[in-house]
Design a protein around this motif. Structure first.
Motif, PDB file in Angstrom:
ATOM      1  N   TYR A 190       0.833  -1.200   0.000  1.00 52.36           N
ATOM      2  CA  TYR A 190       0.000   0.000   0.000  1.00 52.36           C
ATOM      3  C   TYR A 190       0.865   1.246   0.000  1.00 52.36           C
ATOM      4  O   TYR A 190       0.590   2.209  -0.730  1.00 52.36           O
ATOM      5  CB  TYR A 190      -0.932  -0.024   1.209  1.00 52.36           C
ATOM      6  CG  TYR A 190      -1.835   1.186   1.294  1.00 52.36           C
ATOM      7  CD1 TYR A 190      -1.719   2.092   2.342  1.00 52.36           C
ATOM      8  CD2 TYR A 190      -2.789   1.415   0.325  1.00 52.36           C
ATOM      9  CE1 TYR A 190      -2.549   3.184   2.421  1.00 52.36           C
ATOM     10  CE2 TYR A 190      -3.619   2.510   0.383  1.00 52.36           C
ATOM     11  CZ  TYR A 190      -3.504   3.398   1.439  1.00 52.36           C
ATOM     12  OH  TYR A 190      -4.321   4.489   1.514  1.00 52.36           O
ATOM     13  N   ALA A 191       1.916   1.200   0.818  1.00 51.99           N
ATOM     14  CA  ALA A 191       2.821   2.349   0.863  1.00 51.99           C
ATOM     15  C   ALA A 191       3.441   2.596  -0.506  1.00 51.99           C
ATOM     16  O   ALA A 191       3.525   3.728  -0.981  1.00 51.99           O
ATOM     17  CB  ALA A 191       3.910   2.097   1.899  1.00 51.99           C
ATOM     18  N   CYS A 193       2.216   1.756  -3.365  1.00 51.89           N
ATOM     19  CA  CYS A 193       1.188   2.279  -4.266  1.00 51.89           C
ATOM     20  C   CYS A 193       0.980   3.760  -4.032  1.00 51.89           C
ATOM     21  O   CYS A 193       0.774   4.529  -4.979  1.00 51.89           O
ATOM     22  CB  CYS A 193      -0.122   1.531  -4.055  1.00 51.89           C
ATOM     23  SG  CYS A 193      -0.052  -0.158  -4.639  1.00 51.89           S
ATOM     24  N   GLN A 194       1.009   4.155  -2.763  1.00 54.25           N
ATOM     25  CA  GLN A 194       0.824   5.558  -2.464  1.00 54.25           C
ATOM     26  C   GLN A 194       1.940   6.381  -3.078  1.00 54.25           C
ATOM     27  O   GLN A 194       1.729   7.465  -3.622  1.00 54.25           O
ATOM     28  CB  GLN A 194       0.795   5.771  -0.944  1.00 54.25           C
ATOM     29  CG  GLN A 194      -0.423   5.175  -0.268  1.00 54.25           C
ATOM     30  CD  GLN A 194      -1.715   5.725  -0.840  1.00 54.25           C
ATOM     31  OE1 GLN A 194      -2.273   5.167  -1.775  1.00 54.25           O
ATOM     32  NE2 GLN A 194      -2.179   6.825  -0.293  1.00 54.25           N
ATOM     33  N   ILE A 195       3.158   5.839  -2.959  1.00 58.49           N
ATOM     34  CA  ILE A 195       4.303   6.570  -3.509  1.00 58.49           C
ATOM     35  C   ILE A 195       4.169   6.691  -5.013  1.00 58.49           C
ATOM     36  O   ILE A 195       4.537   7.688  -5.617  1.00 58.49           O
ATOM     37  CB  ILE A 195       5.613   5.835  -3.170  1.00 58.49           C
ATOM     38  CG1 ILE A 195       5.818   5.812  -1.651  1.00 58.49           C
ATOM     39  CG2 ILE A 195       6.794   6.522  -3.841  1.00 58.49           C
ATOM     40  CD1 ILE A 195       6.994   4.988  -1.222  1.00 58.49           C
ATOM     41  N   GLN A 196       3.634   5.642  -5.596  1.00 56.72           N
ATOM     42  CA  GLN A 196       3.524   5.609  -7.053  1.00 56.72           C
ATOM     43  C   GLN A 196       2.389   6.464  -7.588  1.00 56.72           C
ATOM     44  O   GLN A 196       2.103   6.437  -8.775  1.00 56.72           O
ATOM     45  CB  GLN A 196       3.276   4.158  -7.503  1.00 56.72           C
ATOM     46  CG  GLN A 196       4.482   3.278  -7.372  1.00 56.72           C
ATOM     47  CD  GLN A 196       5.308   3.342  -8.639  1.00 56.72           C
ATOM     48  OE1 GLN A 196       4.776   3.498  -9.717  1.00 56.72           O
ATOM     49  NE2 GLN A 196       6.599   3.254  -8.483  1.00 56.72           N
ATOM     50  N   THR A 197       1.717   7.170  -6.709  1.00 52.27           N
ATOM     51  CA  THR A 197       0.500   7.865  -7.117  1.00 52.27           C
ATOM     52  C   THR A 197       0.699   8.714  -8.357  1.00 52.27           C
ATOM     53  O   THR A 197      -0.106   8.715  -9.265  1.00 52.27           O
ATOM     54  CB  THR A 197       0.004   8.785  -5.985  1.00 52.27           C
ATOM     55  OG1 THR A 197      -0.067   8.025  -4.800  1.00 52.27           O
ATOM     56  CG2 THR A 197      -1.358   9.354  -6.318  1.00 52.27           C
ATOM     57  N   SER A 201      -0.958   4.909 -13.335  1.00 43.80           N
ATOM     58  CA  SER A 201      -2.346   5.053 -12.938  1.00 43.80           C
ATOM     59  C   SER A 201      -2.929   3.756 -12.402  1.00 43.80           C
ATOM     60  O   SER A 201      -3.858   3.760 -11.631  1.00 43.80           O
ATOM     61  CB  SER A 201      -3.177   5.538 -14.122  1.00 43.80           C
ATOM     62  OG  SER A 201      -2.903   4.700 -15.233  1.00 43.80           O
ATOM     63  N   ASN A 204      -2.911   3.351  -8.738  1.00 45.32           N
ATOM     64  CA  ASN A 204      -3.493   4.461  -8.006  1.00 45.32           C
ATOM     65  C   ASN A 204      -4.649   4.048  -7.125  1.00 45.32           C
ATOM     66  O   ASN A 204      -4.732   4.377  -5.962  1.00 45.32           O
ATOM     67  CB  ASN A 204      -4.003   5.501  -9.022  1.00 45.32           C
ATOM     68  CG  ASN A 204      -3.635   6.877  -8.562  1.00 45.32           C
ATOM     69  OD1 ASN A 204      -3.213   7.055  -7.424  1.00 45.32           O
ATOM     70  ND2 ASN A 204      -3.806   7.839  -9.429  1.00 45.32           N
ATOM     71  N   GLY A 207      -6.595   0.436  -2.829  1.00 46.65           N
ATOM     72  CA  GLY A 207      -6.815   0.825  -1.450  1.00 46.65           C
ATOM     73  C   GLY A 207      -6.029  -0.050  -0.497  1.00 46.65           C
ATOM     74  O   GLY A 207      -5.390  -1.017  -0.886  1.00 46.65           O
ATOM     75  N   LEU A 208      -6.151   0.302   0.782  1.00 48.24           N
ATOM     76  CA  LEU A 208      -5.403  -0.452   1.780  1.00 48.24           C
ATOM     77  C   LEU A 208      -5.953  -1.857   1.910  1.00 48.24           C
ATOM     78  O   LEU A 208      -5.215  -2.836   1.989  1.00 48.24           O
ATOM     79  CB  LEU A 208      -5.484   0.271   3.132  1.00 48.24           C
ATOM     80  CG  LEU A 208      -4.804  -0.445   4.296  1.00 48.24           C
ATOM     81  CD1 LEU A 208      -3.320  -0.604   4.019  1.00 48.24           C
ATOM     82  CD2 LEU A 208      -5.007   0.328   5.583  1.00 48.24           C
ATOM     83  N   CYS A 211      -4.976  -4.286  -0.710  1.00 45.96           N
ATOM     84  CA  CYS A 211      -3.570  -4.640  -0.503  1.00 45.96           C
ATOM     85  C   CYS A 211      -3.436  -5.667   0.602  1.00 45.96           C
ATOM     86  O   CYS A 211      -2.701  -6.651   0.482  1.00 45.96           O
ATOM     87  CB  CYS A 211      -2.754  -3.405  -0.125  1.00 45.96           C
ATOM     88  SG  CYS A 211      -2.269  -2.423  -1.535  1.00 45.96           S
TER      89      CYS A 211
END
Lengths: 789, 185
Positions: A190-191, A193-197, A201, A204, A207-208, A211
């Protein structure tokens, strides 16, 4: 189809073995491709065509236009499903055959890898042929048909003692370890994915909760993969049971986490309350599963108490009760795997005390056969599903997943071992930790769970599936292939091939009593105290209910001893124990008939023949004559519902007396310096060695260094050794004097009256010869036919 | 009772026992309280009857022999030191302190070998088997088991099991590791 099979025969002959094997493989794969094209093509067309024709025919029939009577018709649709299933099973089995024809390959690459490759090939072929790949790894098929045999096999033959001794460790690894893995992987993904925001896409919207769901799917160590790989590396029992036990017990955790996250993924939040409910759910799932399994196990044990007259269907009870236990647990969303393990482990001691020897063998071989085929199919299907499945490759996601899996596993194992070692007597060394971490393989269960996800709830399903498959491939191929050399490199303690002898059994029990006593003196109610209490309870109440007749009072030591003696006797006879016979005996059957392929040269035979005093000879002949007559009187006609009546079921005590006399006789013969050696077979493939049931106490083989004792090297892997040989010697009963009031019964006593038990007495060989020349009406003889080459 | 217990066990004694047997301070105190609770006569020593009063020992097949193991040759009383010394055989052995004097195998061997002649004869083995198996099995059958056992373990052909042969058999059972009780800290 005809074309395919036509290729096989001429191609194989006259080539070297590896060449033949490779050819066989290629041919089979091509064969499957052809068949599938044929099958898939014919189904919609032919069946439709047929019905159309049929309608037309009936319609036309009214106009009395006669169609020619179809002499030969093709109706594939009629049999399509069973046919295709059979073909898959056949493919799996032929693959197994093929691999063992190429010995070098199976040494380097574990079977599971090869099978996945085959699956890839077949899937590729089907795709090339333009047909739709059948949804082979359909979750229902997997969980209801393919998985249970493997788990039942594992549970029924679970080595209870090491499992129980290490239960604490196993539970900690299974529960805490899996939880740690799931949250670590899910959270870090999740972390990421957040960084990859900003960039991609696709990641993006992750969600948590999805994950975490993914984390929980991918974190569970898979029993099928572990079994497949660990089978071949023969590490010591402790490590094996730790990793394997963990893979079995983490099912409960996986089930709960999966359902928890799947339920709430839609909603989007998980509250503390849900977490709390999750914990309770875990306890319910785990303990409930075990309870369900135990109940069915006890039912099965109880049923087996009454099967003394219908021996033929005994194995069926074991299988059906276990399967129902599994399905019942699945019905309530409890842990089916734990139910199955509990059922098998609970029923085993009682069922084995009740059933006949033949049923015991049947159960053993059926379980091994089914689990073997299942495992093969699973890996092949994994390959096929890989080719088929809709893939969505995302470099970041997949690589991060793989790395995180490894990292999480290592950290988890190291951390947990640090805590666990504080409580263990036998500490886990670094080497052990490495193997445990490295042996955390993922497999088909993870894939099936991913497959179960619904596309509409989880748009990222395809990405998940791709990642899961990559992790599975990575663990099975990379870790699976390298674990064997690593084990060698690190000099990890291997499994002791030593057979469990009567000495060990006695001393183990002795130690148990001793340590229980010391614990009682110290006032310390530990491990031994409770085990002792359980044993006492078992002996006093449970055994009386669940075990038929007198065997309920049989002490464990005696049961073990009997089992061991029987095993030794079987092996003795199979290894050509027929050599030892008095030359003075007239033989109506030549020696060749009673010996398996590996035969000592006739010269040895001459030397080995002991000379019996005349009086003994006469005595032996008299016994034989009278007993042969008795046998004929006793045999009933054979019908489907009963085996030939088991004459020994109630004669085991007399048998023991006979044994004493035989031993005395043998002691006399020993002095004549008998040597009997049969060269041992080359080591078996893992499949064969699995079929040999290491958990059974194997027969003791006499040490080779003592002079006056006959040396017997038993060929356990003899191709003719399906353990259908029954060993009790009926003839001994003729000579018994008095009944010494022994309360021993052996319901497992064989019904085949004609084979001799152990060859320590020359008398036995005599009988063996004579009885083989006797054309008895026993129908059971047929199944023992392979014994005679 | 409590005060007497603490005066009876002095610090130096605890230190000595600790050095001799390797138990920790808390373990020694715990075992001392157990000792005193068993010691109904309150004379600082235990007799055989004190041990036999433990109910679970009565139903243990090896109960008598275990009790005997606590009493040195010919004596009828055992003090706390002796008590601890015997129990020290069952302490989990750390790898760096393999103390041959306090090995568990030796005590196990002594429990078989009643006449202390350093080997387990067929009769001694028969006695142990008889105790473990109960009364339902015939002598003949036990005899054949005993014979088999000796045959398996005996390497020098003297028809009995010496201490070394015994150790070799136990190695397979991995007994050194299992021959210990987790005494709570």
């Amino acid at each position: 189809m005809p074309t395919g099979s036509g290729w096989l025969s001429p191609a194989g002959s006259g080539r070297s073995l590896p060449g033949r094997g490779l050819l066989l493989l290629t041919v089979l794969v091509l064969l499957e491709g052809t068949v599938f094209r044929l099958g898939a093509a014919s189904t919609p067309d032919v069946s439709g065509h047929d019905t159309k024709d049929h309608h037309k025919a009936t319609a036309i029939g009214h106009n009395s236009t006669k169609k020619a009577f179809p002499v030969l018709d093709l109706d594939y649709g009629h049999i399509q499903t069973p046919f295709e299933i059979s073909l898959w099973v056949l493919l799996a089995s032929l693959m197994k055959l093929g691999f063992h024809l190429i010995p070098r390959l199976s040494g380097i690459v574990p079977e599971s890898c090869l099978l996945i490759v085959v699956g890839l090939l077949v899937g590729g072929l089907i795709k090339i042929a333009g047909e739709k790949v059948p949804p082979v790894l359909d979750s229902r098929l997997f969980f209801l048909c393919l998985l249970p045999p493997i788990i039942l096999d594992a549970g029924y033959f679970l080595p209870i003692r090491p499992f129980m001794e290490n239960l604490g460790t196993i539970l900690i690894f299974a529960v805490v370890g899996t939880l740690w893995n799931a949250f670590f992987i899910g959270g870090l993904l999740y972390a990421v994915c957040q960084i990859q925001t900003g960039n991609s896409s696709e990641l993006n919207g992750l969600g948590l909760l999805p994950c975490l769901l993914f984390g929980s799917i991918i974190s569970a160590v898979d029993p099928v993969a572990v079994l497949a790989v660990f089978e071949e590396i023969h590490i010591n029992e402790l490590l094996h049971i730790l990793v394997f036990g963990e893979s079995l017990l983490n099912d409960a955790v996986t089930v709960v986490l999966y359902h928890l996250f799947e339920e709430y993924s839609g909603v989007g939040t998980v509250t503390v309350m849900d977490g709390f409910l999750g914990i309770i759910s875990f306890l319910v799932v785990a303990l409930g599963g075990v309870l369900v399994g135990a109940i069915y196990g006890i039912l099965a044990a109880f049923t087996s108490r009454f099967t003394s007259h219908t021996r033929v269907i005994e194995p069926l009870f074991v299988f059906v009760y276990s399967y129902i236990a599994y399905l019942s647990a699945e019905m309530f969303h409890l842990s089916g795997i734990m139910a199955l393990i509990a059922c098998g482990a609970v029923m085993r001691p009682y069922v084995e005390a009740n059933i006949s020897h033949k049923s015991h063998t049947t159960i053993k071989y059926f379980l091994k056969m089914w689990s073997s085929v299942s495992e093969t199919l699973i890996f092949i299907f994994l390959g096929v599903a890989t080719v088929d499945g809709p893939h969505f490759w995302n470099w970041t996601f997949v690589t991060v997943t793989v790395i995180l899996c490894l990292v999480a596993r290592v950290i988890g194992v190291v951390g947990l071992t640090y805590i666990i070692n504080k409580f263990r007597i036998v500490k886990l060394t670094t080497k052990d930790q490495f193997i445990i971490a490295y042996g955390g393989l993922r497999g088909a269960i993870a894939f099936s769970l991913g497959f179960l996800l619904k596309e509409d709830h989880f748009p990222e399903r395809n990405m998940f599936l791709t990642a899961i498959i990559t992790v599975i491939f990575f663990t099975v191929f990379v870790q699976g292939m390298t674990i064997k050399p690593l084990v060698e490199l690190l000099a990890v303690k291997k499994k002791q091939e030593a057979k469990r002898s009567i000495n060990e059994e006695i001393h183990t029990q002795f130690l148990d009593h001793l340590l229980t006593g010391i614990e009682d003196i110290c006032g310390h109610y530990g491990h031994h105290h409770w085990k002792d209490k359980l044993n006492r309870f078992n002996k006093k109440y449970v055994k009386k209910c669940l075990i038929a007749g007198e065997r309920s009072k049989e002490p464990q030591l005696i049961a073990f001893y009997h089992k061991m003696e029987m095993k030794q006797a079987i092996q003795l006879v199979e290894s050509g124990g027929g050599v030892k016979m008095p030359s003075a005996m007239p033989s109506t059957v030549s020696m060749q008939n009673i010996q398996p392929k590996k035969l000592p040269p006739p010269k040895t035979v001459e030397r080995a023949l002991p000379q019996l005093p005349k009086g003994r000879e006469e005595e032996i002949r008299k016994i034989l004559r009278s007993n042969l007559q008795r046998t004929r009187q006793r045999l009933h006609s054979y019908n489907r519902h009963t085996l030939v009546a088991d004459p020994y079921e109630d004669g085991f005590d007399k048998f023991i007396l006979k044994k004493q006399k035989i031993i005395e006789l043998e002691n006399k013969i020993k002095e004549m310096n008998n040597y009997l050696t049969v060269p041992a077979a080359p080591t078996d493939s893992p499949t064969m060695s699995r079929a040999r049931l290491a958990s059974d106490p194997q027969a003791f083989s006499v040490k080779p260094d003592s002079d006056s004792v006959p040396i017997i090297q038993v060929d356990l892997a003899s191709p003719q050794s399906p353990d259908t040989v029954n060993v009790m010697d009926e003839f001994r009963r003729a000579d018994q004097e008095e009944n010494q009031g022994l309360m021993m019964r052996c319901p497992r006593g064989p019904s085949e009256p004609k084979k001799s038990e152990d060859t320590e007495g020359a008398r036995d060989q005599q009988k063996l010869m004579r009885c083989l020349s006797d054309p008895g009406p026993s129908a059971d003889e047929d199944e023992d036919e392979p014994f005679l080459p | 009772m409590g005060s007497r217990a603490s005066t009876l066990l002095r610090e130096e004694e605890i230190e000595e026992i600790k050095k001799e047997t390797g138990f920790s301070h808390s373990q020694i105190t715990r075992l001392y309280s157990r000792f005193t609770s068993l010691d109904k006569g309150e004379n600082g020593t235990l007799s055989r009857e004190d041990f036999q009063r433990i109910p679970e020992l009565a139903i243990n097949p090896l109960g008598d022999r275990i009790i005997n193991a606590f009493f040195p040759e010919g004596e009828d009383q055992v003090n706390f030191r002796g008590f601890m010394r015997t129990l020290a055989h069952f302490r989990p052995i750390e790898d760096n302190e393999k103390n041959k004097n306090y090995s568990g195998d030796f005590i196990a061997f002594r429990l078989y070998d009643l006449d202390r002649d350093d080997k387990i004869s067929r009769d001694e083995l028969l006695q142990v088997l008889r105790m473990m198996v109960g009364v339902n099995i015939s002598d003949e059958q036990l005899g054949s088991i005993a014979d088999r056992t000796i045959q398996e373990a005996d390497t020098n052909g003297d028809n009995s099991i010496s201490f070394n042969e015994f150790i070799k058999v136990l190695e397979k059972v991995d007994v050194e590791q299992k021959m210990s009780i987790r005494f709570l800290h």
